[in-house]
Design a protein around this motif. Structure first.
Motif, PDB file in Angstrom:
ATOM      1  N   ALA A  89       1.821  -3.280   2.252  1.00  0.00           N
ATOM      2  CA  ALA A  89       2.027  -3.935   0.952  1.00  0.00           C
ATOM      3  C   ALA A  89       1.024  -3.423  -0.074  1.00  0.00           C
ATOM      4  O   ALA A  89       1.386  -3.148  -1.222  1.00  0.00           O
ATOM      5  CB  ALA A  89       1.915  -5.446   1.100  1.00  0.00           C
ATOM      6  N   ALA A  90      -0.226  -3.275   0.344  1.00  0.00           N
ATOM      7  CA  ALA A  90      -1.249  -2.766  -0.570  1.00  0.00           C
ATOM      8  C   ALA A  90      -0.960  -1.316  -0.944  1.00  0.00           C
ATOM      9  O   ALA A  90      -1.054  -0.933  -2.116  1.00  0.00           O
ATOM     10  CB  ALA A  90      -2.634  -2.881   0.068  1.00  0.00           C
ATOM     11  N   LYS A  91      -0.574  -0.522   0.036  1.00  0.00           N
ATOM     12  CA  LYS A  91      -0.299   0.896  -0.219  1.00  0.00           C
ATOM     13  C   LYS A  91       0.878   1.069  -1.173  1.00  0.00           C
ATOM     14  O   LYS A  91       0.806   1.848  -2.124  1.00  0.00           O
ATOM     15  CB  LYS A  91      -0.034   1.609   1.102  1.00  0.00           C
ATOM     16  N   VAL A 117      -2.680  -0.336  -4.387  1.00  0.00           N
ATOM     17  CA  VAL A 117      -3.939  -1.072  -4.419  1.00  0.00           C
ATOM     18  C   VAL A 117      -4.787  -0.644  -3.223  1.00  0.00           C
ATOM     19  O   VAL A 117      -4.302  -0.575  -2.105  1.00  0.00           O
ATOM     20  CB  VAL A 117      -3.678  -2.599  -4.374  1.00  0.00           C
ATOM     21  N   TYR A 118      -6.057  -0.346  -3.488  1.00  0.00           N
ATOM     22  CA  TYR A 118      -6.977   0.087  -2.443  1.00  0.00           C
ATOM     23  C   TYR A 118      -7.815  -1.085  -1.943  1.00  0.00           C
ATOM     24  O   TYR A 118      -8.069  -2.041  -2.679  1.00  0.00           O
ATOM     25  CB  TYR A 118      -7.896   1.188  -2.982  1.00  0.00           C
ATOM     26  N   PHE A 119      -8.275  -0.962  -0.687  1.00  0.00           N
ATOM     27  CA  PHE A 119      -9.124  -2.001  -0.107  1.00  0.00           C
ATOM     28  C   PHE A 119     -10.366  -2.241  -0.950  1.00  0.00           C
ATOM     29  O   PHE A 119     -10.817  -3.374  -1.096  1.00  0.00           O
ATOM     30  CB  PHE A 119      -9.534  -1.612   1.322  1.00  0.00           C
ATOM     31  N   TRP A 120     -10.933  -1.185  -1.523  1.00  0.00           N
ATOM     32  CA  TRP A 120     -12.153  -1.366  -2.304  1.00  0.00           C
ATOM     33  C   TRP A 120     -11.892  -2.242  -3.523  1.00  0.00           C
ATOM     34  O   TRP A 120     -12.783  -2.978  -3.968  1.00  0.00           O
ATOM     35  CB  TRP A 120     -12.780  -0.028  -2.706  1.00  0.00           C
ATOM     36  N   GLN A 121     -10.666  -2.189  -4.068  1.00  0.00           N
ATOM     37  CA  GLN A 121     -10.340  -3.012  -5.229  1.00  0.00           C
ATOM     38  C   GLN A 121     -10.267  -4.489  -4.839  1.00  0.00           C
ATOM     39  O   GLN A 121     -10.726  -5.364  -5.576  1.00  0.00           O
ATOM     40  CB  GLN A 121      -9.016  -2.569  -5.846  1.00  0.00           C
ATOM     41  N   ILE A 122      -9.684  -4.752  -3.677  1.00  0.00           N
ATOM     42  CA  ILE A 122      -9.601  -6.126  -3.194  1.00  0.00           C
ATOM     43  C   ILE A 122     -10.996  -6.630  -2.844  1.00  0.00           C
ATOM     44  O   ILE A 122     -11.362  -7.755  -3.187  1.00  0.00           O
ATOM     45  CB  ILE A 122      -8.649  -6.225  -1.991  1.00  0.00           C
ATOM     46  N   ALA A 123     -11.795  -5.797  -2.192  1.00  0.00           N
ATOM     47  CA  ALA A 123     -13.167  -6.162  -1.853  1.00  0.00           C
ATOM     48  C   ALA A 123     -13.957  -6.499  -3.113  1.00  0.00           C
ATOM     49  O   ALA A 123     -14.704  -7.484  -3.148  1.00  0.00           O
ATOM     50  CB  ALA A 123     -13.836  -5.031  -1.085  1.00  0.00           C
ATOM     51  N   ALA A 141      -0.506  -4.609   9.817  1.00  0.00           N
ATOM     52  CA  ALA A 141       0.166  -3.412   9.286  1.00  0.00           C
ATOM     53  C   ALA A 141       1.008  -3.744   8.057  1.00  0.00           C
ATOM     54  O   ALA A 141       1.066  -2.953   7.113  1.00  0.00           O
ATOM     55  CB  ALA A 141       1.025  -2.771  10.368  1.00  0.00           C
ATOM     56  N   ASP A 142       1.641  -4.909   8.052  1.00  0.00           N
ATOM     57  CA  ASP A 142       2.461  -5.289   6.904  1.00  0.00           C
ATOM     58  C   ASP A 142       1.616  -5.470   5.647  1.00  0.00           C
ATOM     59  O   ASP A 142       2.030  -5.100   4.548  1.00  0.00           O
ATOM     60  CB  ASP A 142       3.270  -6.549   7.206  1.00  0.00           C
ATOM     61  N   PHE A 147      -4.825 -12.389   0.523  1.00  0.00           N
ATOM     62  CA  PHE A 147      -4.774 -10.932   0.404  1.00  0.00           C
ATOM     63  C   PHE A 147      -3.582 -10.514  -0.459  1.00  0.00           C
ATOM     64  O   PHE A 147      -3.729  -9.703  -1.373  1.00  0.00           O
ATOM     65  CB  PHE A 147      -4.673 -10.299   1.796  1.00  0.00           C
ATOM     66  N   LEU A 148      -2.408 -11.066  -0.170  1.00  0.00           N
ATOM     67  CA  LEU A 148      -1.208 -10.694  -0.939  1.00  0.00           C
ATOM     68  C   LEU A 148      -1.329 -11.118  -2.401  1.00  0.00           C
ATOM     69  O   LEU A 148      -0.863 -10.409  -3.294  1.00  0.00           O
ATOM     70  CB  LEU A 148       0.035 -11.305  -0.293  1.00  0.00           C
ATOM     71  N   GLN A 149      -1.982 -12.246  -2.642  1.00  0.00           N
ATOM     72  CA  GLN A 149      -2.217 -12.685  -4.019  1.00  0.00           C
ATOM     73  C   GLN A 149      -3.125 -11.684  -4.737  1.00  0.00           C
ATOM     74  O   GLN A 149      -2.896 -11.344  -5.900  1.00  0.00           O
ATOM     75  CB  GLN A 149      -2.835 -14.075  -4.020  1.00  0.00           C
TER      76      GLN A 149
END
Length: 64
Positions: free
Chosen positions: A13-15, A19-25, A8-9, A51-53
């Motif tokens: 942090a992304a929200k 930043v969206y999950f698709w961007q990280i993917a 959840a943290d 992930f945080l990076q």
């Protein structure tokens, strides 16, 4: 966000960073579905750091 959700943290942090999950993917070269499945279980410390990076990198790139 549901209570007691895994990672959840990290989701927060992304929200907060916008930043969206698709961007990280996309950055990692995986599918968004993979990211969703990955988050079903707690990530390891190295995965959390990666992930945080990615959130930080994407957030800075979006602000530029």
């Amino acid at each position: 966000m549901r209570g007691n959700q895994n990672n959840a943290d990290l989701r927060k942090a992304a929200k907060v960073a916008g930043v969206y999950f698709w961007q990280i993917a996309d950055l990692w070269g995986v599918s968004e579905a993979y990211m969703t499945r990955l988050f079903r279980h707690e990530l390891t410390e190295s995965e959390r750091a990666r992930f945080l990076q990615a959130v930080d990198e994407i957030s800075k790139r979006e602000q530029a």
